[in-house]
Design a protein around this motif. Structure first.
Motif, short mmCIF file in Angstrom:
data_model
loop_
_atom_site.label_atom_id
_atom_site.label_comp_id
_atom_site.label_asym_id
_atom_site.label_seq_id
_atom_site.Cartn_x
_atom_site.Cartn_y
_atom_site.Cartn_z
N ALA A 27 19.10 -0.82 4.42
CA ALA A 27 17.96 -0.33 4.19
C ALA A 27 17.20 -0.12 2.78
N GLN A 28 17.47 -0.72 1.83
CA GLN A 28 17.01 -1.24 1.08
C GLN A 28 16.47 -2.92 0.50
N GLN A 29 17.21 -3.70 1.83
CA GLN A 29 15.93 -4.98 1.94
C GLN A 29 15.11 -4.58 2.86
N GLY A 30 15.11 -3.21 3.32
CA GLY A 30 13.92 -3.30 4.74
C GLY A 30 12.97 -3.08 3.70
N ILE A 31 13.43 -1.92 2.97
CA ILE A 31 12.14 -1.06 1.70
C ILE A 31 12.36 -2.04 0.86
N GLU A 32 12.81 -2.78 0.13
CA GLU A 32 11.97 -4.01 -0.65
C GLU A 32 11.27 -5.03 0.15
N ALA A 33 11.06 -5.00 1.32
CA ALA A 33 10.57 -5.65 1.59
C ALA A 33 8.80 -4.97 2.22
N LEU A 34 9.65 -4.24 2.30
CA LEU A 34 7.63 -3.28 2.29
C LEU A 34 6.61 -3.82 1.04
N LYS A 35 7.32 -4.17 -0.16
CA LYS A 35 6.03 -4.51 -1.19
C LYS A 35 4.51 -5.18 -0.70
N GLY A 36 3.76 -4.92 -1.02
CA GLY A 36 2.65 -5.11 -0.73
C GLY A 36 2.62 -5.21 0.14
N THR A 37 2.70 -4.19 0.79
CA THR A 37 1.76 -4.09 2.26
C THR A 37 0.80 -3.26 1.74
N GLN A 38 1.15 -2.29 0.69
CA GLN A 38 0.13 -1.04 0.75
C GLN A 38 0.43 -1.64 -0.97
N PRO A 39 0.05 -1.96 -2.05
CA PRO A 39 0.12 -2.27 -2.90
C PRO A 39 0.22 -0.96 -3.96
N GLU A 40 -1.21 0.48 -3.66
CA GLU A 40 -0.74 1.09 -4.23
C GLU A 40 0.71 2.22 -4.14
N ALA A 41 1.61 1.80 -3.10
CA ALA A 41 2.73 2.60 -2.80
C ALA A 41 3.52 1.70 -3.62
N ASP A 42 3.32 0.57 -4.40
CA ASP A 42 4.19 -0.10 -4.74
C ASP A 42 5.33 0.71 -6.07
N GLY A 43 4.41 1.20 -6.83
CA GLY A 43 5.16 1.89 -7.17
C GLY A 43 6.57 3.14 -6.97
N ASP A 44 5.74 3.70 -5.61
CA ASP A 44 6.70 3.76 -4.66
C ASP A 44 7.98 3.34 -4.27
N ILE A 45 8.04 2.42 -3.74
CA ILE A 45 8.99 1.91 -3.71
C ILE A 45 9.92 1.66 -4.55
N ASP A 46 9.14 1.14 -5.56
CA ASP A 46 10.24 0.73 -6.78
C ASP A 46 11.23 1.98 -7.27
N SER A 47 10.31 3.63 -6.92
CA SER A 47 11.00 4.53 -7.79
C SER A 47 12.30 4.79 -6.41
N MET A 48 12.33 4.09 -5.58
CA MET A 48 13.04 4.39 -4.75
C MET A 48 13.94 3.62 -4.14
N LEU A 49 13.92 1.88 -4.70
CA LEU A 49 14.64 1.69 -4.81
C LEU A 49 15.45 1.53 -6.51
N SER A 50 15.29 2.00 -7.19
CA SER A 50 15.99 2.44 -8.50
C SER A 50 16.55 3.37 -8.51
N PHE A 51 16.36 4.35 -7.99
CA PHE A 51 17.17 5.86 -7.19
C PHE A 51 18.52 5.24 -6.67
N LEU A 52 18.06 4.54 -5.40
CA LEU A 52 19.55 4.02 -4.96
C LEU A 52 20.07 3.16 -5.22
N ALA A 53 19.44 2.28 -6.25
CA ALA A 53 20.74 1.28 -6.65
C ALA A 53 21.24 2.15 -7.95
N ALA A 54 21.06 3.91 -8.44
CA ALA A 54 21.89 4.16 -9.65
C ALA A 54 22.58 5.54 -8.69
N ALA A 55 22.65 5.57 -7.41
CA ALA A 55 23.40 6.62 -7.01
C ALA A 55 24.68 6.51 -6.51
N GLU A 56 24.40 6.92 -7.44
CA GLU A 56 26.93 7.17 -7.48
C GLU A 56 28.04 8.34 -7.16
#
Length: 262
Positions: A228-257
């Motif tokens: 799922a994380q790989q799929g979310i990463e692949a969404l970057k650039g499809t809607q540039p204004e949402a790239d920050g939202d994608i980064d927020s999600m990926l950062s959160f998932l990477a830090a989830a303990e």
């Protein structure tokens, strides 16, 4: 001079802006600092090393800055920091931090905190959050901006709740809750995207569409979390204004303990 009711007990060493109002029978300790325009209601106790910003309103009977409810606490010098324009209703309890963490409990700005809410030691609460009646945040919990936590919900220690997430009524939150998601139940279940909240905050249809795709990848596609994380990463650039939202999600998932709610 601050407007202090004749029955209030304010230590001479406390630092209160001249526009602060203190109600009847309130008690304010020597290491407290309170900024301009803040109102302290009747019977509130504000103690410990507590710094409060501007234009906050504390309703009656709250306990702010007391020692943490942690059996390891041995009187270390820890603190509570509160931002600006928060509303804190009746019978709330905010504790100082512990040296096992950063030593600071932090409450941001523009939060709406309803009655009987508990904010334990080392909690990091963002801005513009809503905590409904009897919401309980255990030690070391982190809550992102614009999150909503429903009434009678309990959040386990060390859990992280992402920005714009919504916890439903009586949620039993024992795992991390990703940004933008609505969860509820016991055991906790991810239900949908918090679209109502996103619309209220002006998220465009394009950003909402990308967030819906992230939800689908996480919860509706049968993928592992890594996939799922790989799929979310692949969404970057499809809607540039949402790239920050994608980064927020990926950062959160990477830090989830503690693992995420799935």
């Amino acid at each position: 001079m601050a407007s202090i009711h004749s029955t209030a007990l304010v230590d001479p060493a406390a630092e209160l802006d001249g526009s602060v109002t203190v109600g009847p029978y309130a008690v304010i300790g020597p290491r407290v600092r309170i900024g301009a325009g803040t109102t302290v209601g009747a019977h509130c106790v504000i103690e410990g090393r507590t710094t409060i910003g501007r234009d906050n309103r504390f309703f009656q009977f709250s306990s702010i800055g007391a020692a943490p409810q942690d059996m390891k606490y041995a009187g270390e010098d820890t603190e509570l920091l509160i931002g600006n324009r928060n509303t804190v209703r009746e019978f709330c309890t905010f504790n100082t931090g512990t040296v096992q963490d950063g030593g600071v409990t932090r409450v941001g700005s523009d939060n709406w905190v309803m009655a009987y809410v508990h904010i334990a030691h080392d909690v990091q609460l963002g801005d513009h959050c809503v905590l409904a009646n009897n919401a309980t945040l255990a030690g070391h919990v982190h809550v992102g901006d614009w999150a909503t936590i429903g009434g009678l919900s309990g959040v386990h220690q060390f859990v992280k709740i992402g920005a714009h997430a919504m916890i439903g009524f009586q949620g039993h939150v024992a795992q991390d809750v990703p940004p933008f998601m609505t969860v509820d139940g016991n055991p906790l279940t991810a239900r949908a995207v918090n679209l109502t909240g996103l619309r209220r905050r002006g998220f465009s249809a394009e950003r909402q569409a990308v967030i819906k795709q992230m939800h689908k990848l996480l919860y509706r596609s049968g993928l592992t979390l890594a996939q799922a994380q790989q799929g979310i990463e692949a969404l970057k650039g499809t809607q540039p204004e949402a790239d920050g939202d994608i980064d927020s999600m990926l950062s959160f998932l990477a830090a989830a303990e503690r693992g995420i709610v799935r």
